[in-house]
Design a protein around this motif. Structure first.
Motif, PDB file in Angstrom:
ATOM      1  N   MET A   1       0.844  -1.225   0.042  1.00  0.00           N
ATOM      2  CA  MET A   1      -0.031  -0.123  -0.029  1.00  0.00           C
ATOM      3  C   MET A   1       0.790   1.068   0.065  1.00  0.00           C
ATOM      4  O   MET A   1       1.885   1.250   0.799  1.00  0.00           O
ATOM      5  N   LEU A   2       0.648   2.256  -0.765  1.00  0.00           N
ATOM      6  CA  LEU A   2       1.405   3.451  -0.807  1.00  0.00           C
ATOM      7  C   LEU A   2       0.881   4.428   0.205  1.00  0.00           C
ATOM      8  O   LEU A   2      -0.204   4.297   0.555  1.00  0.00           O
ATOM      9  N   LEU A   3       1.903   5.136   0.553  1.00  0.00           N
ATOM     10  CA  LEU A   3       1.230   6.289   1.582  1.00  0.00           C
ATOM     11  C   LEU A   3       0.615   7.444   0.727  1.00  0.00           C
ATOM     12  O   LEU A   3       0.730   7.753  -0.380  1.00  0.00           O
ATOM     13  N   GLN A   4      -0.550   7.894   1.368  1.00  0.00           N
ATOM     14  CA  GLN A   4      -1.317   8.730   0.740  1.00  0.00           C
ATOM     15  C   GLN A   4      -0.952  10.219   1.419  1.00  0.00           C
ATOM     16  O   GLN A   4      -0.969  10.211   2.812  1.00  0.00           O
ATOM     17  N   PRO A   5      -0.864  11.252   0.958  1.00  0.00           N
ATOM     18  CA  PRO A   5      -0.772  12.663   1.466  1.00  0.00           C
ATOM     19  C   PRO A   5      -2.000  12.752   2.253  1.00  0.00           C
ATOM     20  O   PRO A   5      -3.015  12.317   1.867  1.00  0.00           O
TER      21      PRO A   5
END
Length: 137
Positions: A1-5
Motif C-alpha cells: 500500500m502506498l502512502l497517501q498525502p
C-alpha cells in the motif's frame, strides 16, 4: 500500500468563538460557581470585569442578557480555573476553600486575591498556574 498525502484541514476562525447559547450557559454556571466559592457580590462583579451590581443581580435571577467577548473570555478562564482546582483536589470542599486560602506560591496571597486584581490577564495567569501544577504530575 502506498502512502497517501494528508489533506490539510483549514482552520475555521469562527469555531473558537463562544456562541450566544454557550455564553448563556457559562453565565448560569458562573453564578453557581461563585455561590460555591462563597463570593460577595462585589467580588463577583470584579471577577467579571467590573460588571454592574444591577447586571449581576439579573444574572443571579437567570437573565444574563447580552454578553460581550471580554466577559465570555473571563467566564471561560473561570471555568478553566474551576476545572484545574477540581483536578488538584479530589475533595470538592477543600478545593473551594483553597480559592480563598493564603498560598506560599502567591507570596501569601490567595488565588482569589490574585484574580481580584481585576484584569483578564490575572484570570489567565491563575488558569496557567493551575494547568502547570496539574501537568507536573
Amino acid at each position: 500500500m502506498l502512502l497517501q498525502p494528508i489533506v490539510p484541514t483549514l482552520a475555521d476562525a469562527s469555531s473558537a468563538d463562544i456562541s450566544d447559547a454557550e455564553a448563556g450557559a457559562l453565565a448560569r454556571t458562573t453564578v453557581n460557581l461563585f455561590n460555591a466559592w462563597k463570593l460577595t457580590d462585589a467580588q463577583a462583579c470584579t471577577l467579571l470585569g467590573g460588571l454592574s451590581a444591577r447586571t449581576w443581580a439579573r444574572w443571579k435571577e437567570g437573565s444574563p442578557g447580552r454578553i460581550d467577548r471580554d466577559l465570555r473570555m473571563r467566564m471561560a478562564h473561570l471555568m478553566g480555573i474551576h476545572k484545574g482546582v477540581r483536578y488538584l483536589f479530589k475533595d470538592v470542599a477543600r478545593g473551594y476553600e483553597w480559592i480563598k486560602a493564603p498560598n506560599a506560591a502567591f507570596a501569601g496571597k490567595s488565588a482569589l486575591d490574585i484574580m481580584l486584581q481585576g484584569e483578564l490577564s490575572d484570570l489567565a495567569v491563575m488558569r496557567e498556574w493551575l494547568d502547570a501544577e496539574r501537568s507536573a504530575w
